[in-house]
Design a protein around this motif. Structure first.
Motif, mmCIF file in Angstrom:
data_model
loop_
_atom_site.group_PDB
_atom_site.id
_atom_site.type_symbol
_atom_site.label_atom_id
_atom_site.label_comp_id
_atom_site.label_asym_id
_atom_site.label_seq_id
_atom_site.Cartn_x
_atom_site.Cartn_y
_atom_site.Cartn_z
ATOM 1 N N GLN A 176 -20.323 2.805 -2.076
ATOM 2 C CA GLN A 176 -19.284 2.887 -2.666
ATOM 3 C C GLN A 176 -17.992 2.508 -2.262
ATOM 4 O O GLN A 176 -17.749 2.519 -1.067
ATOM 5 C CB GLN A 176 -19.053 3.767 -4.468
ATOM 6 N N PRO A 177 -17.513 0.838 -3.326
ATOM 7 C CA PRO A 177 -16.518 0.235 -1.734
ATOM 8 C C PRO A 177 -16.026 1.155 -2.650
ATOM 9 O O PRO A 177 -15.218 2.006 -3.698
ATOM 10 C CB PRO A 177 -16.328 -0.874 -2.604
ATOM 11 N N ASP A 178 -14.240 1.244 -1.203
ATOM 12 C CA ASP A 178 -13.127 2.088 -1.944
ATOM 13 C C ASP A 178 -12.628 1.563 -2.855
ATOM 14 O O ASP A 178 -12.202 0.657 -2.666
ATOM 15 C CB ASP A 178 -12.437 1.616 -0.192
ATOM 16 N N ILE A 179 -11.641 1.945 -3.446
ATOM 17 C CA ILE A 179 -11.464 1.718 -4.624
ATOM 18 C C ILE A 179 -9.930 1.673 -5.138
ATOM 19 O O ILE A 179 -8.647 2.036 -5.619
ATOM 20 C CB ILE A 179 -11.966 2.035 -6.158
ATOM 21 N N SER A 180 -9.401 3.329 -3.966
ATOM 22 C CA SER A 180 -8.431 3.758 -4.093
ATOM 23 C C SER A 180 -7.372 2.344 -3.823
ATOM 24 O O SER A 180 -6.226 2.868 -4.575
ATOM 25 C CB SER A 180 -7.961 4.732 -2.527
ATOM 26 N N GLU A 181 -7.297 1.669 -3.427
ATOM 27 C CA GLU A 181 -6.500 0.798 -3.724
ATOM 28 C C GLU A 181 -6.105 -0.541 -4.630
ATOM 29 O O GLU A 181 -5.101 -0.128 -5.477
ATOM 30 C CB GLU A 181 -6.810 -0.919 -2.489
ATOM 31 N N LEU A 182 -6.842 -0.449 -5.797
ATOM 32 C CA LEU A 182 -6.910 -0.919 -7.099
ATOM 33 C C LEU A 182 -6.818 0.435 -7.705
ATOM 34 O O LEU A 182 -6.097 0.297 -8.785
ATOM 35 C CB LEU A 182 -8.636 -1.069 -7.404
#
Length: 456
Positions: free
Chosen positions: A9-15
């Motif tokens: 899964q891509p890192d969603i922390s930025e979003l």
């Protein structure tokens, strides 16, 4: 390109940092946003839902998804019947359900500016407070959204008089796949500046951009009291011939709907209202204006001359309410394999005859309701909700769809293609037409993140 490994899964922390509480990633909270009301089968779980509250939220989400190569599904109220709003495994859902503001009712210019999550019936009711109304009137108007109606170019009960949704859309605000915001159209009645991008996005099913605001056209409410009417026929084909005669006659209704005997039977069992099940079919409609009573009398008289067994004129909307109950009634019966083909109005009688032949050939009962005035039929197959039953029902729907095409019709009049009907595209569109549409998709969404592998 799209993220090829959804198990990583891509890192969603930025979003998450950008959207804070407007990004939900708890699987239990995400799950309800992963499907619509179609028969499409979920293929996995999205990683998160964006509960957008503004155009900026949508822009942020799409810019991130493009950078991350994550597929995006777009959801309004989730009432779609073609599988267009189903979530992607490892994908992002952009929900517009919180964008519910009616920003302006411009009475002088008969325009409304709205966000996409506004419920269609709510906009109509608000406009009526100003002596105006919103013409699009899908049977799901009380639960579907304006944005969803625009995304699928929905039709509805008033199409025979006022056209489909695109005829009521003046301008749009759209967020493109890379996060850029574009505005199309104008508030004017005439506008021939550049390509007609507004109509390009209407009916594009979330594949080219996400609509975050719309300027829609309103019309004045007709004076006087409307009249509803009913005409029951012993033959479905006779009802079809009556529709053709009414549409081509001097007296035009605002609504003209058809329910076959099986549909009326199912609706009455779901919500008894005293309707007598006809041997063949029932036409219901509505006339408006100061002469609504006279118009209803003219239409019912014409129906009697064309074989109607019984007619009725009413000052209430009860007859139309029965028609609006068709989808809930069919769902309650467990019937979910359906189509929404369209044919030229003059071909309705032949279409009904052909549907009966298809039904007999497959030994499957078919319920048909129709926006008869514009030739749009919704045929639902009575079949067990099992893999075998669904497969058999799909075969019936395919034959009905091919029948409609043979009569000069279309594979979808208003529900859209989504994922459910994608295998039928080549039946109607030639390879050049498909190539041009794919080229438009690639130009606006080169990463292919917006509703991939659906519609086109």
């Amino acid at each position: 390109m799209l993220n090829p490994r959804f198990d990583e899964q891509p890192d969603i922390s930025e979003l998450q940092a950008a959207l804070t509480t407007r990004l939900v990633s708890d699987p239990q909270l995400v799950a309800p946003y992963a499907r619509d009301t179609s028969r499409a089968v979920a293929t996995g779980a999205p990683i998160a839902v964006v509960l957008a509250e503004s155009t900026a939220d949508v822009s942020t989400a799409l810019a991130w998804a493009t950078r991350a190569g994550v597929p995006v599904s777009v959801r309004g109220a989730g009432t779609g019947l073609a599988g267009g709003a189903m979530g992607y495994d490892g994908g992002l859902v952009v929900s517009l359900e919180r964008m519910t503001a009616i920003l302006d009712i411009d009475v002088d210019n008969r325009l409304a500016t709205v966000q996409p999550g506004v419920i269609t019936a709510t906009l109509d009711a608000t406009a009526r407070e100003h002596g105006l109304f919103f013409p699009p009137d899908p049977a799901s108007a009380r639960i579907s959204t304006v944005g969803g109606n625009i995304a699928t170019n929905a039709g509805g009960l008033r199409c025979v008089a006022h056209g489909v949704t695109t005829d009521s859309v003046a301008a749009l605000e759209v967020v493109l796949a890379d996060g850029r915001v574009m505005r199309t159209g104008a508030r004017t009645r005439k506008n021939v500046v550049g390509y007609d991008l507004t109509r390009l996005f209407v009916g594009s099913e979330g594949t080219l951009g996400i609509i975050t605001q719309a300027i829609v056209r309103l019309k004045p409410v007709a004076p006087g009291s409307p009249r509803s009417f009913r005409a029951s026929f012993s033959s479905l084909e006779d009802a079809g011939l009556a529709v053709t005669a009414i549409v081509n006659g001097p007296t035009q209704p605002e609504v003209l709907e058809l329910m076959d005997s099986l549909s009326v039977e199912i609706i009455e069992s779901f919500h008894p209202s005293g309707l007598e099940v006809p041997a063949g079919a029932m036409l219901v409609g509505q006339t408006v204006g100061l002469d609504a009573e006279t118009k209803a009398e003219d239409i019912t008289t014409l129906c009697r001359t064309l074989g109607a067994d019984d007619t009725e004129i009413s000052e209430t909307d009860a007859l139309l309410e029965a028609r609006r109950l068709s989808n809930p009634a069919l769902n309650a019966r467990g019937l979910k394999i359906s189509c929404d083909v369209g044919v030229p109005v003059a071909a309705l009688a032949r279409m009904f005859h052909g549907v009966a032949e298809v039904s007999a050939a497959h030994s499957k009962r078919v319920s048909t309701v129709a926006h008869a005035g514009d030739g749009n039929l919704h045929c639902t197959v009575e079949s067990p909700d099992t893999p075998t039953g669904i497969s058999e029902a799909d075969a019936v729907i395919d034959d009905i769809t091919r029948l409609a095409l043979s009569l000069g019709g279309t594979i979808s009049g208003e529900h859209g293609i989504g994922s459910v009907k994608r295998h039928e595209l080549g039946w109607q569109l030639d390879e050049v037409a498909l190539d041009v549409q794919r080229s438009i998709k690639a130009a606006l969404d080169p990463g292919g993140i917006l509703t991939p592998d659906r519609a086109i």
